[in-house]
Design a protein around this motif. Sequence first.
Motif, PDB file in Angstrom:
ATOM      1  N   SER A  93      34.838  41.440  35.673  1.00  0.00           N
ATOM      2  CA  SER A  93      34.487  40.514  37.218  1.00  0.00           C
ATOM      3  C   SER A  93      35.531  39.737  36.684  1.00  0.00           C
ATOM      4  O   SER A  93      36.286  39.056  35.653  1.00  0.00           O
ATOM      5  CB  SER A  93      33.290  39.719  36.756  1.00  0.00           C
ATOM      6  N   PRO A  94      36.478  39.212  37.665  1.00  0.00           N
ATOM      7  CA  PRO A  94      37.423  38.160  38.075  1.00  0.00           C
ATOM      8  C   PRO A  94      37.491  36.716  37.051  1.00  0.00           C
ATOM      9  O   PRO A  94      38.041  36.044  36.729  1.00  0.00           O
ATOM     10  CB  PRO A  94      37.977  37.419  39.336  1.00  0.00           C
ATOM     11  N   ARG A  95      35.775  36.618  36.950  1.00  0.00           N
ATOM     12  CA  ARG A  95      35.542  35.503  35.406  1.00  0.00           C
ATOM     13  C   ARG A  95      34.986  35.359  34.337  1.00  0.00           C
ATOM     14  O   ARG A  95      34.895  34.537  33.949  1.00  0.00           O
ATOM     15  CB  ARG A  95      34.175  34.632  36.467  1.00  0.00           C
ATOM     16  N   ARG A  96      35.516  36.902  34.064  1.00  0.00           N
ATOM     17  CA  ARG A  96      35.948  37.628  32.633  1.00  0.00           C
ATOM     18  C   ARG A  96      33.943  37.139  31.580  1.00  0.00           C
ATOM     19  O   ARG A  96      34.100  37.476  31.263  1.00  0.00           O
ATOM     20  CB  ARG A  96      36.392  36.605  32.018  1.00  0.00           C
ATOM     21  N   ARG A  97      33.378  38.342  32.802  1.00  0.00           N
ATOM     22  CA  ARG A  97      32.103  38.754  32.277  1.00  0.00           C
ATOM     23  C   ARG A  97      32.628  40.368  32.456  1.00  0.00           C
ATOM     24  O   ARG A  97      33.449  41.230  33.299  1.00  0.00           O
ATOM     25  CB  ARG A  97      31.202  38.404  33.083  1.00  0.00           C
ATOM     26  N   ILE A  98      32.321  40.724  31.464  1.00  0.00           N
ATOM     27  CA  ILE A  98      32.009  42.564  31.126  1.00  0.00           C
ATOM     28  C   ILE A  98      31.008  42.999  30.782  1.00  0.00           C
ATOM     29  O   ILE A  98      30.041  42.166  30.186  1.00  0.00           O
ATOM     30  CB  ILE A  98      32.930  42.321  29.737  1.00  0.00           C
ATOM     31  N   TYR A  99      30.045  43.871  31.556  1.00  0.00           N
ATOM     32  CA  TYR A  99      29.164  44.382  31.725  1.00  0.00           C
ATOM     33  C   TYR A  99      29.576  45.884  31.028  1.00  0.00           C
ATOM     34  O   TYR A  99      30.455  46.690  31.829  1.00  0.00           O
ATOM     35  CB  TYR A  99      28.904  44.556  32.818  1.00  0.00           C
ATOM     36  N   ALA A 100      28.624  46.167  30.066  1.00  0.00           N
ATOM     37  CA  ALA A 100      29.092  47.629  29.545  1.00  0.00           C
ATOM     38  C   ALA A 100      27.667  48.498  28.997  1.00  0.00           C
ATOM     39  O   ALA A 100      26.918  48.097  29.037  1.00  0.00           O
ATOM     40  CB  ALA A 100      29.940  47.271  28.068  1.00  0.00           C
ATOM     41  N   THR A 101      28.239  49.970  28.277  1.00  0.00           N
ATOM     42  CA  THR A 101      26.869  49.939  27.783  1.00  0.00           C
ATOM     43  C   THR A 101      27.391  50.968  26.807  1.00  0.00           C
ATOM     44  O   THR A 101      28.381  51.752  26.076  1.00  0.00           O
ATOM     45  CB  THR A 101      25.995  51.245  28.507  1.00  0.00           C
ATOM     46  N   ASN A 102      26.261  50.951  25.877  1.00  0.00           N
ATOM     47  CA  ASN A 102      26.640  52.408  24.868  1.00  0.00           C
ATOM     48  C   ASN A 102      25.278  51.802  24.317  1.00  0.00           C
ATOM     49  O   ASN A 102      24.131  52.035  24.738  1.00  0.00           O
ATOM     50  CB  ASN A 102      26.962  51.434  23.182  1.00  0.00           C
TER      51      ASN A 102
END
Lengths: 425, 495, 129
Positions: A93-102
């Motif tokens: 996100s532009p607010r620097r949140r990162i959504y990831a999966t593993n």
Amino acid sequence: MARKSKYDVVVIGSGPGGLAAAISAKKNGAEDVLIIERDLELGGILQQCIHNGFGLEVLKKDLPGPAYAQLYINEALALGVETLLDTMVLDVSPRRRIYATNKRDGVLDLEAHAIVLAMGCRERTRAQVRLPGTRPAGVYTAGTAQRWVNVEGYMPGKRFVILGSGDIGMIMARRLTFEGAKVERVLEVMPFLTGLMRNYVQCLMDYDIPLQLRHTVKRILGKDRVEAVESVQVDEHWNPIAGTEEIIPCDTLLLSVGLIPENELSRKAGVSLDPITGGPFVNNEFQTSVPGIFSAGNVVHVYDLVDWVTEAGLLAGKSAAAFAQRERESEIRHLPLLPGENVRYVIPHRVDKESLATGDVRLQMRVKQPIEAPVWVEVRSGEKLITRKGEPYVRPGEMVTLVLPSKVYDEVRQARELSLAVVGR
Amino acid sequence: MNDPYDVIIIGAGVVGCMVARALSRYQLRILLFEKEADIGMGASSANTAIVHAGYDPLPGTLKARMNVAANPMWDNLSGELNFPFERRGDYVVAIGPFELLKLDRLLDQGRRNGVPGMHLITGEEMRHREPNINPAVSGALWAPTGGLCDPFMVTVATAENAVQNGVQVLTSTAFMDFILDDHARIIGVKTTRGDFPCRWAVNAAGLYSDDVMHRAGVRPEFSITPRRGEYMVLDKAEITINNVLFPVPSEVSKGILVTASLHGNPLCGPTANDIPDKDDRATTSEGLEEIRQGALKMIPSLNLRHLIAMFSGLRANGNAPCETPGVEYNHDFIIEIPASPRGLVNLGGIESPGLTASPAIAQRVVELLKDAGEPLREKPGWDPIRPPRPRFCHLSREEQALLIARDPRYARVICRCELVTEGEIVAEINAPIPARTYDAIKRRTWLGTGRCLGGFDMPRVVEILAREQGISPLEVTKKGEGSGFLVRKTKLVEG
Amino acid sequence: MEEETRVICITCPKGCALDVTREGATVLEIRGGGCKRGQEYVKAELADPRRMVATTVRIRGGLHPLLPVYTAAPFPKGRIADLLAELRTLELRVPVKMGEVVLKNALGTGIDILASRTMTRLKEKNGEM
């Protein structure tokens, strides 16, 4: 494994750009740095680029890709850079949140003070060079074939035609020859070589692999598996010249027709992209149009040499560390003001501690419930009372104002957060 | 030899699968077989993906009747079978003053066919509804009942529901001949996997339906001339088209349309060229140029740099005359039980709007069998619902997290462009109609169809296909026998 | 008898073309090219052409079935095919560390074959050792 939910710097991608960015961020004061890599190991595409020639410009060494990567991997790990492997970032996100999966952690929702985008580039495909014909097995990008041959241990064909005289194409021509395949031809639509001359010499000339400039593939033949390609010469406008067609029997066509910066995630983060490079617009610190989001390496524009990717990563990582540091300081400097007992909200939400050094700060709030009796409106830091004010009564319809006086500066400087409460007197 | 089947269906395209599902409702032993390694490999997976409103076919033809009868079935069908379908409506767009005049004729034709809700809109209104449209647009015909589907998933979902209800499916099995008894009655079918006795055989062989019926001695004059339609697919990240935009049809074809697709990538095409070879699904430079020009006429801002895929499909263009007196038309559908030999349900020339019409064609087959005296008894417990499989990219974050908690393989993204996970790939390999090839996975999950065209996912999918099926990566194919990806281990050099 | 040859230097990515005048095995003059390394390369290329060779060897127990390897120094060009054949017969076991010699004194040339990367047992992937 991600050990925190918030990092100073998160680097997406662990190719040479990402590794350099992580190392440099760490060296330049970032407290914690995390690399997220979609593959099972660090190093990115270098792990499959087993040929020599890496590091000639900056390291003054002639290394194979994996060795070049290993140097930086070792350094990053020694510095304490954290890594998340086999992990795909789905959203930034532009607010620097990162959504990831593993598979191991499931869904990861991380925050970063600064992000370095280092996703590298992807190969141009058959559609992008508008290659008509059938759609059999045996049409691969050079990089896909390289992964199979060098990493996974399988040969994707026996007789090859390579379209494109870029470095990957020429290097694959030699590589396939080394492993017992026959490379019939390298075709290049331009009137000049698009890769490095040294690769022409040591990959094609050394092994008598014919290169045809101003030639392209007119169509692909074969129903289930490639049976041949039809090549054709082109004029200066890239139009096929009738009568120059030639059927070249082969079972595989490799495409080495260029690279494009990989910016799917950048788009999601709201980063503006330059239509010419295909990468983000950046400033001299490699910061993108979104503050705190930096980019390094081939994600910005496609480089000729890995050395330059590393240099770009070093700069981007340094810039990201500096940004993260400012963010961190700003977080420490800005105290959250939390609504406590019988307080619905307080404005402002945060107070810059330093502004108390030069003057008072006015707080305004509304209560949740009316109290028709004298009350204290209190500001506390934990248990400690910072200041208070008496009111004869409070009502939700009537805003309460309180001044945080300059004289509490020293106490407030120690605080991590302030809370407001309205209590009976 | 095996017990006889009540019905054997030759060809597992969308028509064969719809017939199988319709018949699975009854107490019948049914076999559906297909020559390719996967179902729906012919025209069913290479078309415009449109559920037509029905204004295009000539009034009085079987095509018109089936199209208009089938169109309203799609909402329910999509609900039961859980395939994507959206009734977005479609437009026939007139550019310039001359084309505008032709819209009236189409409107009239649509009304005669019984298409509901059609009306004309102005050029201004059209520009408003599709901002990218050619500013020279002079008007459009709006048909609100037009729809979009994913035709391959329609085929798969239908076949899976048939399997749920007891139908057997064989792939990589080709028709060779009919077996007839002394009374000219079909008693079996010869295939490349042996002979299968049956009481009824359904010719749903699509492009090859002429060859199949000739084997039974039916309609020797009928022939199919493959009509190739080439398409190009554009990158959804670069351009958005929200509507289904047909040009005004010319005398020879419906022309090049520009349409939205349910996967988001705009689709342009098809060309229409008669070719001799039923196997020739190549794309051509000439075809692409034709599409480009046609598409630019509709949407002048289209850019070929945003091309991400090209494909072509072959329409089963037949020469059957329309049987309605007074209707002069020679490319109609064939849906019949011929007088001889007995035991054949003959379907032929099912080209566009065959996909749209397929549920009505299946219904018609049921009626024909009843008329022929077949005692179709309903099967207790017939289940019309085909359960959907999760699509990671369509889930909310909370749902994604729940799915991953249940099966961590959904956390491993294999195709980043289209966001397809290992969990989805494995689910397709273990589905009622197992996906056994790369293309089978690709068609079901849409993996490898994004801008990188599978460059990243391909080695991984090959590995998963090998692992799940217990075979070597060397045995994994793109689309069946002869289309292997890999030829040997790197270090095992011959000689 | 003087002879003119053009040699493209592969020492660095610039790929300079150098014109060489020679008589038999004796180089008389080298023109063009920007640096000393180029001059040396040309002399070596004419007398005894050598190339860095990078390939893979089989390995067991690691993340991948192949380990990338390379020659510690440029290898005689005419013997590359033999070297590759020799390396095909090799099978290693993890762990292997970057720079480790996987084949000493290959074909008696005095040139060692080195591991291009570290490869550990499957669980430890990629870690520094």
